[in-house]
Write a protein that holds these residues in place. Sequence first.
Motif, short mmCIF file in Angstrom:
data_model
loop_
_atom_site.label_atom_id
_atom_site.label_comp_id
_atom_site.label_asym_id
_atom_site.label_seq_id
_atom_site.Cartn_x
_atom_site.Cartn_y
_atom_site.Cartn_z
N HIS A 95 27.05 -10.78 -16.26
CA HIS A 95 28.17 -10.71 -15.31
C HIS A 95 29.13 -9.56 -15.65
O HIS A 95 29.49 -8.76 -14.78
N GLN B 92 27.52 -6.39 -14.82
CA GLN B 92 27.58 -6.11 -13.37
C GLN B 92 28.92 -5.49 -13.00
O GLN B 92 28.98 -4.52 -12.23
N HIS B 93 30.02 -6.03 -13.56
CA HIS B 93 31.34 -5.44 -13.26
C HIS B 93 31.37 -3.97 -13.68
O HIS B 93 31.85 -3.12 -12.93
N CYS C 205 37.84 -12.23 -10.05
CA CYS C 205 36.58 -12.90 -10.39
C CYS C 205 36.86 -14.26 -11.01
O CYS C 205 37.86 -14.43 -11.72
N HIS D 199 33.49 -13.95 -18.99
CA HIS D 199 33.19 -12.57 -19.38
C HIS D 199 33.30 -12.35 -20.88
O HIS D 199 34.00 -13.10 -21.57
ZN LIG Z 1 32.67 -11.19 -11.23
#
Ligand SMILES: [Zn+2]
Length: 362
Positions: A108, A111-112, A208, A212
């Motif tokens: 995740h 991806q950011h 979001c 993370h």
């Molecule tokens: Zn996110």
Amino acid sequence: MVFKCQEDSYIKEFCSTVINCEPTNESIIEYGKASKFEGYQIILENTILFPAGGGQPHDIGWLNNTEVVQVIRKGEDAVHFTREPLEVGTNVTQRINWERRFDHMQQHSGQHLLSAILENEQNLVTTSWWLGAYESYIELDSTNVSPMVLENTEKRCNELIREAIPVCVKFCKADDPSLDVAHTRGLPKDCTEIIRTICIKGVDENLCCGTHVSNLSQLQSIKLLGMEAGKKGKTNVRFLVGNRVLGVFQSMLDREKALTGLLKNEPSKHEELVQKLQKNLKITNKNLQNVLSELAQFEVDKIKSTNPTPMYVFINKKEATPEFNRIICKGLEKEGTFVFSCSEETDRPKEGQIIVQGLQIY
Ligand SMILES: [Zn+2]
């Protein structure tokens, strides 16, 4: 509600109280695949188990010794799916399957970072993303993405990972003016009151709800696997982050080792050797076809030269091709001989062809 896992993604054990428990037969959804389930839905005062949302799959773990197989968000609550009930009011110790959670954190946060670099440096906007069981992808709002862009993006992402840039979580109200710099990408519809922002220092700020890493160095590396056409006007870019890169690299090494054993030569020669094998196979197949055709003609001549001509022939040739059968049937069509021929498919042993030919009787 902001869950404990959203305040701090690194808590692996936490105590909370059961406030609701009821039977359920709702499905379990694991990386997009639904399966039937019968058990219980449990709500706790707070949770470290992330409920699926914003593209990130749910966590799994335990409430004391009771396994949690799915967590979903229902309004303000995180609902834990278990096979056994827990009494309301019980204090439970929550434990998380950390390997799975950390993998999701790597994919995740990766991806950011990937979406931010593509947007900031290549003007390519991410419209969606998907975290799969083996690989993930982002959907870009363009059909004009060159391999060079991907190569440069991968290099840039890995540079930033090496720079060990901090990643932090900020909470603010929906009307906070600082939200102007953040994107709304991936924000669940039910996150309306307290807004949560993930900040990669100096690189990206993004709304979001997911969990993370706290520093880009924890991503280890990002590998882009390639791209393909997506929905109309879109391109999907496949990627791996962190431990998945190592996992895939290991399985590629295992496959390479197996191929080296089979081909009996070093990996740099594999492609050349397979090309040679394919070429030889093509020639061998062609030769076999020729031999079978000659054999079919030989069979026809043998039958025709028999005196008297037989009333019927039975041919059972496993490797007979359609061309073999055609020559037999064509050669005997005017002889009045009843032909029964059968053959087997070489690549599908239980399948084959049966041909019956005879004179029509009125
Ligand atoms: Zn996110």
